[in-house]
Design a protein around this motif. Structure first.
Motif, PDB file in Angstrom:
ATOM      1  N   LEU A  55      98.496 -24.933 -80.881  1.00 34.49           N
ATOM      2  CA  LEU A  55      99.222 -24.042 -79.974  1.00 34.49           C
ATOM      3  C   LEU A  55      98.283 -22.981 -79.397  1.00 34.49           C
ATOM      4  O   LEU A  55      98.387 -22.619 -78.225  1.00 34.49           O
ATOM      5  N   GLU A  56      97.365 -22.490 -80.201  1.00 40.78           N
ATOM      6  CA  GLU A  56      96.363 -21.544 -79.707  1.00 40.78           C
ATOM      7  C   GLU A  56      95.492 -22.217 -78.646  1.00 40.78           C
ATOM      8  O   GLU A  56      95.191 -21.620 -77.604  1.00 40.78           O
ATOM      9  N   GLU A  57      95.079 -23.461 -78.919  1.00 40.13           N
ATOM     10  CA  GLU A  57      94.232 -24.181 -77.971  1.00 40.13           C
ATOM     11  C   GLU A  57      94.994 -24.477 -76.678  1.00 40.13           C
ATOM     12  O   GLU A  57      94.425 -24.391 -75.582  1.00 40.13           O
ATOM     13  N   PHE A  58      96.275 -24.798 -76.796  1.00 36.59           N
ATOM     14  CA  PHE A  58      97.078 -25.023 -75.590  1.00 36.59           C
ATOM     15  C   PHE A  58      97.139 -23.752 -74.752  1.00 36.59           C
ATOM     16  O   PHE A  58      96.981 -23.792 -73.524  1.00 36.59           O
ATOM     17  N   THR A  59      97.384 -22.630 -75.401  1.00 40.25           N
ATOM     18  CA  THR A  59      97.458 -21.345 -74.688  1.00 40.25           C
ATOM     19  C   THR A  59      96.133 -21.039 -74.007  1.00 40.25           C
ATOM     20  O   THR A  59      96.093 -20.640 -72.834  1.00 40.25           O
TER      21      THR A  59
END
Length: 382
Positions: free
Chosen positions: A218-222
């Protein structure tokens, strides 16, 4: 901008941002800060940021309520640029009297430098402040951050696939807790193997990158989405340390756009009460790091973001009266399969309503991957 300025003069207050941004825009040879012991820390922050940007800075101590003191400390200055956002009203009036209306300017939250007749001198560049410069302004230092950007981009297809499939979240949770699984959805299994997040060994899928499965995706998606939306400077997995205090905070994703710092906290867990507690830490961190114009965002998964109660048409057997009126009727309904589903959805809805209310009170915007994809492109002031 037709005029050039050798000297910029600004009183110092708790507002650091207008002074730094204005100086970087008009680029004077020297900035004179009119300061007092009460605002010494903010003087240090402004000076650190401007020196970092290559602008000479001079400090002069004044009595902010004495015209003679202000006059004495500025008598050698010729035709200076006056920034009157900061300091006491008395100081601003004194400088106005000493140097005249033609020298007085103001920075607006819209990113404009105007005179006192609202005439525009200069529009501030939207790509003026990066994360490093912002850190200098607000007294923190980046001591660590993720550098594996190539790896993040390499497995972007997997990351975006997970973000687009909320039904995968229970699968990821089990995989994270157990460390392996005998069966996984085919497309997910193929991508996870391809990008070395899992490996098929001994008749089961074994997790190789537990942190990614547990929420780093989720951090990488953001991070990837902010790059796609042309944020000026985007950092992931950042640890910041406060100058002279030794206190370290961890930030999932931070970025600048329109010279404002944006802080993103990413949560994939289902414990809404724990996430709600985290909001207060996020709000305080944004206020300290982001300053007057900082923005904070909580990025959560779709299974938590439930803005509406269960629809009556989906639950035809639900009692038509409120629970408080007929609790026994509702309790009997909850014993049925349909009632169990209704109760679960209603509990999730109530939890999100509680979370959303807390976030709104603290000025924190809640996002999901889908909302992040749709919005946040042209938002924010200058």
């Amino acid at each position: 901008m037709n005029r050039t300025f050798k000297v910029m003069v600004s009183p110092v207050s708790t507002q650091v941002f207008p002074v730094v941004v204005t100086a970087l825009t008009i680029r004077p040879e020297r900035v004179v800060l009119l300061t007092t012991p009460k605002v010494e820390i903010f003087t240090k922050l402004i000076k650190r940021a401007l020196l970092f940007a290559g602008i000479e800075v001079e400090e002069r101590n004044i009595n902010p309520y004495s015209f003679n003191s202000i006059k004495e400390k500025t008598k050698d200055l010729q035709n200076p640029f006056l920034l009157l956002n900061c300091g006491t009203k008395f100081t601003a009036i004194a400088l106005f009297r000493l140097f005249g209306e033609e020298n007085a300017y103001y920075y607006t939250p819209e990113g404009k430098i105007i005179d006192f007749n609202s005439n525009l001198l200069e529009k501030v560049s939207q790509k003026l402040v990066d994360v490093e410069l912002h850190s200098q302004m607000y007294g923190f230092e980046i001591v660590e951050e993720r550098q594996d950007h190539e790896k993040i981009r390499m497995r972007e297809k997997l990351t975006r696939y997970i973000a687009s499939k909320p039904s995968l979240l229970p699968v990821l949770t089990k995989l994270y807790l157990k460390g392996s699984a005998r069966i996984l959805p085919n497309e997910f299994a193929g991508l996870a193997k391809k990008f070395e997040v899992v490996v098929y060994r001994g008749g089961k899928y074994v997790v190789l990158d537990r942190e990614y499965i547990g929420g780093k995706w989720l951090e990488e998606f953001t991070f990837l989405e902010l790059l796609k939306k042309n944020f000026y400077d985007v950092r992931i997995g950042v640890k910041v340390e406060w100058y002279e205090k030794g206190v370290i905070n961890e930030i999932d994703v931070m970025a600048t756009k329109h010279n404002q710092l944006h802080i993103f906290s990413c949560k994939t867990g289902k414990n809404v009460k724990e996430i709600a507690k985290h909001l207060y830490e996020l709000e305080e961190l944004t206020e300290r790091i982001g300053g007057d114009f900082g923005k904070s965002f909580l990025v959560i998964t779709e299974n938590i973001y439930v803005k509406s109660p269960p629809r009556r048409e989906d639950f035809p057997n639900a009692p038509s009266v409120p629970y408080k009126v007929a609790p026994s009727t509702w309790n009997e309904y909850y014993k049925t399969e349909e009632g169990q589903r209704f109760k679960k959805l209603f509990r999730i809805y109530n939890s999100f309503k509680y979370l959303h209310k807390r976030a709104s009170l603290l000025g924190i915007e809640i996002l999901t991957p889908e909302i992040l994809k749709r919005n946040l492109g042209g938002r924010s002031g200058a």
